[in-house]
Design a protein around this motif. Structure first.
Motif, PDB file in Angstrom:
ATOM      1  N   LEU A 558       0.756  -1.246  -0.111  1.00  0.00           N
ATOM      2  CA  LEU A 558       0.006   0.017  -0.164  1.00  0.00           C
ATOM      3  C   LEU A 558       0.903   1.247   0.008  1.00  0.00           C
ATOM      4  O   LEU A 558       0.419   2.229  -0.472  1.00  0.00           O
ATOM      5  CB  LEU A 558      -0.750  -0.194   1.154  1.00  0.00           C
ATOM      6  N   ALA A 559       2.018   1.189   0.808  1.00  0.00           N
ATOM      7  CA  ALA A 559       3.079   2.521   0.896  1.00  0.00           C
ATOM      8  C   ALA A 559       3.486   2.643  -0.630  1.00  0.00           C
ATOM      9  O   ALA A 559       3.401   3.868  -1.008  1.00  0.00           O
ATOM     10  CB  ALA A 559       3.959   2.040   1.915  1.00  0.00           C
ATOM     11  N   ASP A 562       0.292   4.438  -2.610  1.00  0.00           N
ATOM     12  CA  ASP A 562       0.216   5.591  -2.096  1.00  0.00           C
ATOM     13  C   ASP A 562       1.395   6.593  -2.733  1.00  0.00           C
ATOM     14  O   ASP A 562       0.868   7.823  -2.919  1.00  0.00           O
ATOM     15  CB  ASP A 562       0.265   5.843  -0.501  1.00  0.00           C
ATOM     16  N   ALA A 563       2.583   6.153  -2.598  1.00  0.00           N
ATOM     17  CA  ALA A 563       3.362   7.189  -3.163  1.00  0.00           C
ATOM     18  C   ALA A 563       3.270   7.283  -4.705  1.00  0.00           C
ATOM     19  O   ALA A 563       3.485   8.686  -5.083  1.00  0.00           O
ATOM     20  CB  ALA A 563       4.777   6.438  -3.164  1.00  0.00           C
ATOM     21  N   LEU A 565       0.369   7.590  -6.166  1.00  0.00           N
ATOM     22  CA  LEU A 565      -0.763   8.198  -6.423  1.00  0.00           C
ATOM     23  C   LEU A 565      -0.347   9.835  -5.678  1.00  0.00           C
ATOM     24  O   LEU A 565      -0.722  10.913  -6.667  1.00  0.00           O
ATOM     25  CB  LEU A 565      -1.949   7.958  -5.448  1.00  0.00           C
ATOM     26  N   GLU A 566       0.515   9.825  -5.197  1.00  0.00           N
ATOM     27  CA  GLU A 566       0.945  11.210  -4.563  1.00  0.00           C
ATOM     28  C   GLU A 566       1.651  12.102  -5.806  1.00  0.00           C
ATOM     29  O   GLU A 566       1.632  13.172  -5.951  1.00  0.00           O
ATOM     30  CB  GLU A 566       1.732  11.078  -3.481  1.00  0.00           C
TER      31      GLU A 566
END
Length: 581
Positions: A558-559, A562-563, A565-566
Motif C-alpha cells: 500500500l505504501a 500511495d507514493a 498516487l501522490e
C-alpha cells in the motif's frame, strides 16, 4: 517480404489508370500462375503437340502424355509465352486459345474469370505490355523453388487484400505457425514415417493457397525422401483454390484431390478418411447461411454423422471444423489418424453445461480424442492479435498418453520480428519451435511451468441448481400438497462442481457422491435450509487453459501505491497551476 513477389507486384504498376489498386490481383495472380505452368511445360511442348495430333481421345492423350513427360497435366495449344507476342493483332485471341487448351484438370483460370480480364487488358491497350513483362520472369521450379513460389503468392495476396481493405489472414496462415502445427502433428508418428516407401494421406478442409499441405509434405520428405504423401484439400475462396490447385499441379500431385466448395455444406471427400488432417478455419465467422444445411445433415446422418455430438452457436463455426476433422481421421482399426487445428480461445470454454460447444468437448474428451492443446504467443497472425491455440487430436494414442490431455503454454516462446506484417509482429524461430515440440515429446517429464498433464475427466463438471424455501409472512416455509417446501425463484442459485472435487477420480460415475460432498462442505454450512434439485443437474466440459497456468502475483504494498498516487496528484496540480497562471 518475398523479393519475387515484390517484383511480380511491380508489374501491376503498369495497370495504373484503367485498373484500381484493389483490382490488380485479378490480373497479377492468374498471370503468375499461367507463367509458372508455362515454364514447367516448355521443355516438352513439342512432344505434347505431336501426341495431341496423334490421339483424339482425351483420356488416351492424358495417358500418353503422362508416359512421355511424367506430368498429369498438359497444354495442346500452338501458343505459349514463347510466341504469343509474335502476332500482335491476334494476341488476345491467341492467349485465350492457350488458356482453353489446358487439360481438363487445369480449371484454375475459370475461377479468376480470366478471359474477361484478357479482353479488358486489350481494350485498355495494356495486354502486350503486361505479357511482355511476365515473359521476362522465369518461374520454372529449377529457378524458383516451390517454397519461394508459395511466399510470392502469399505476398501478392496480402498486397491485394491490403488494397481492397480485406484481411489477408482469411486466405493463408503464417509459415512459422504451420511449421509448429506440422511438427506436432507428425511428432507422435515420426518413427513410423521413416519406413521405406511409406505412403500416407494428408487432408486440409480449409486449404487456402495450400501452405499447410506444402509444408507438411516438405517436413515428411526431409525425414524420408522415399516417402509419398498424397495431398487432399477443399477451399471455397475461388482465388485461393486456383492457387492451391496450380501449386499442386506444379509439384506433380493429382490435382483432382483439390476440390472447390464449402466443406461444411458439401464435403467433397464424403466417406474418405485420412492419416493426417489439419486446418486453420476462420475465427468468429457466423454460419447462419449454412445452418439449415448443417442441421439437416446432423438430423439425417444420425449418431455417426460428423455433426452428431453438437452444434456451436451460429455466430462462430470453428467447432464445426473441429468435428469435421475428428470425423475425417482414419479409423483406429485401419491404423488410426491424427489431426491438428488452429483456433482461438472460445472453443476451450464457450457455452454452458449441455450446450452445443460443451457437448462437443464432452464427446471429444470422453472418447479420448484430445491429445494436446498448445497456447501460441499473441500477435502471431496477420489479421488478429488475439490468443490462438493448436489442438492435436489422435484416435490411437500412445499407451502412455491414453486418457490424458497435455496442455502446453507456448505463449512465452517467440521472437520479435524486425518488421510487422499487419497484426503479426512475433514469430516462432526454429529454437522456439524446438522447445515446444520437445515439451510435447518429453510428456512424462513435463515442466509444470509450461506443460501439464490432466486426466480427461478433470475437465468435466456438473452445474447444480441450489434451491431455498419460499417463506410466508411469518417466516415459515410454504409447502406443496406433498408437504415439500416450495422453492423461492429469487433465492435460486447455480454452481459448478468439478468432477475432481475432493480429489475424486471417479469421473462422471461419481456424480451423486461428489455433488453431495460439495453440498455438505460448501452449501449447507452457510444456508442450512438449502437443497439441490437433482432433476436439473447438467453435465458440462470446459478447458480453462489460463487457470491451469495462472501464476500468483502478490499485490503491491500500500505504501508504494500511495507514493505513486501522490506523484500523479502532484503532476495534475502542477498542470492546473500552469493553466491558471
Amino acid at each position: 517480404m518475398s523479393t519475387l513477389g515484390s517484383f511480380i507486384w511491380s508489374i501491376a504498376d503498369q495497370l495504373r489508370g484503367p485498373y484500381r489498386p484493389n483490382q490488380y490481383g485479378n490480373v497479377v495472380l492468374p498471370l503468375t500462375i499461367l507463367r509458372r505452368l508455362d515454364c514447367i511445360l516448355e521443355p516438352d511442348r513439342d512432344i505434347v503437340r505431336e501426341l495431341a495430333a496423334k490421339y483424339d481421345n482425351p483420356n488416351r492423350l492424358r495417358i500418353e502424355v503422362k508416359k512421355a513427360t511424367g506430368r498429369s497435366f498438359f497444354n495442346t495449344s500452338n501458343y505459349s509465352f514463347a510466341n504469343l507476342l509474335a502476332d500482335a493483332d491476334g494476341l488476345a485471341d491467341n492467349l485465350t486459345d492457350y488458356i482453353d487448351r489446358f487439360s481438363p484438370d487445369v480449371d484454375v483460370f475459370e475461377y479468376f474469370d480470366f478471359k474477361k480480364e484478357v479482353l479488358a487488358l486489350e481494350k485498355a491497350e495494356l495486354l502486350r505490355e503486361v505479357i511482355m513483362s511476365f515473359k521476362r520472369v522465369d518461374l520454372h521450379p529449377d529457378v524458383v523453388s516451390n517454397a519461394d513460389m508459395g511466399d510470392a503468392f502469399e505476398y501478392i495476396i496480402r498486397k491485394f487484400n491490403e488494397a481492397a481493405n480485406e484481411t489477408s489472414g482469411d486466405h493463408y496462415t503464417p509459415r512459422d505457425a504451420i511449421r509448429l502445427l506440422v511438427d506436432l502433428l507428425f511428432a507422435e508418428k515420426d518413427v513410423d514415417l521413416s519406413e521405406a516407401g511409406i505412403v500416407r494421406t494428408l487432408y486440409d478442409p480449409t486449404a487456402g493457397t495450400g501452405g499447410m499441405l506444402a509444408l507438411a509434405e516438405e517436413h515428411l520428405l526431409l525425414q524420408n525422401p522415399d516417402a509419398k504423401l498424397s495431398l487432399y484439400g477443399q477451399e471455397y475462396n475461388p482465388q485461393s483454390y486456383a492457387i492451391c490447385k496450380s501449386d499442386l499441379l506444379a509439384k506433380g500431385h493429382d490435382a483432382t484431390n483439390i476440390a472447390f466448395g464449402n466443406t461444411l455444406t458439401d464435403d467433397a471427400f464424403k466417406g474418405r478418411q485420412f492419416d493426417f488432417c489439419m486446418s486453420n478455419p476462420p475465427y468468429g465467422v457466423d454460419w447462419k447461411q449454412y445452418a439449415k444445411a448443417v442441421t439437416n445433415e446432423r438430423d439425417e446422418a444420425g449418431p455417426y454423422g460428423r455433426f452428431a455430438p453438437g452444434l456451436p452457436s451460429t455466430s462462430d463455426g470453428q467447432m464445426l471444423f473441429l468435428l469435421h476433422l475428428a470425423h475425417k481421421m482414419r479409423a483406429p482399426e485401419d491404423g488410426g489418424g491424427r489431426a491438428g487445428i488452429v483456433m482461438n480461445g472460445s472453443p476451450l470454454f464457450n457455452g454452458a453445461a449441455e450446450s452445443g460447444p460443451s457437448n462437443i468437448r464432452k464427446w471429444l474428451l470422453e472418447n479420448d480424442l484430445v491429445d494436446a492443446i498448445v497456447a501460441l504467443p499473441t500477435n502471431m497472425f496477420f489479421n488478429t492479435g488475439i490468443a490462438t491455440y493448436i489442438w492435436i487430436l489422435d484416435n490411437t494414442k500412445h499407451p502412455d498418453r491414453k486418457d490424458l490431455v497435455q496442455l502446453i503454454d507456448g505463449t512465452a516462446f517467440w521472437t520479435k520480428m524486425r518488421k510487422s506484417l499487419g497484426s503479426k509482429n512475433r514469430e516462432l524461430s526454429e529454437d522456439d519451435r524446438a522447445k515446444i515440440v520437445r515439451m510435447y515429446a518429453d510428456f512424462a517429464d513435463a515442466d509444470p511451468d509450461y506443460s501439464k498433464l490432466l486426466r480427461n475427466d478433470e475437465f468435466g463438471y456438473w452445474t447444480i441448481t441450489v434451491e431455498r424455501p419460499l417463506l410466508d409472512d411469518d417466516g415459515n416455509p410454504i409447502v406443496d400438497r406433498k408437504g415439500k417446501p416450495k422453492p423461492d425463484p429469487k433465492k435460486r442459485d447455480t454452481e459448478n462442481v468439478p468432477f475432481s472435487y475432493g480429489d475424486s477420480t471417479a469421473g462422471a460415475a461419481g456424480k451423486a457422491e461428489v455433488i453431495q460432498a460439495y453440498i455438505d462442505a460448501e452449501v449447507t454450512p452457510h444456508v442450512s435450509d438449502a437443497w439441490i434439485d437433482w432433476a436439473k443437474v447438467k453435465t458440462g466440459y470446459e478447458i480453462p487453459f489460463s487457470r491451469h497456468f495462472h501464476k500468483y502475483a502478490p499485490p503491491r504494498p500500500l505504501a508504494e501505491i500511495d507514493a505513486d498516487l501522490e506523484k500523479q496528484i502532484t503532476k495534475i496540480l502542477d498542470l492546473l497551476h500552469e493553466v491558471e497562471g
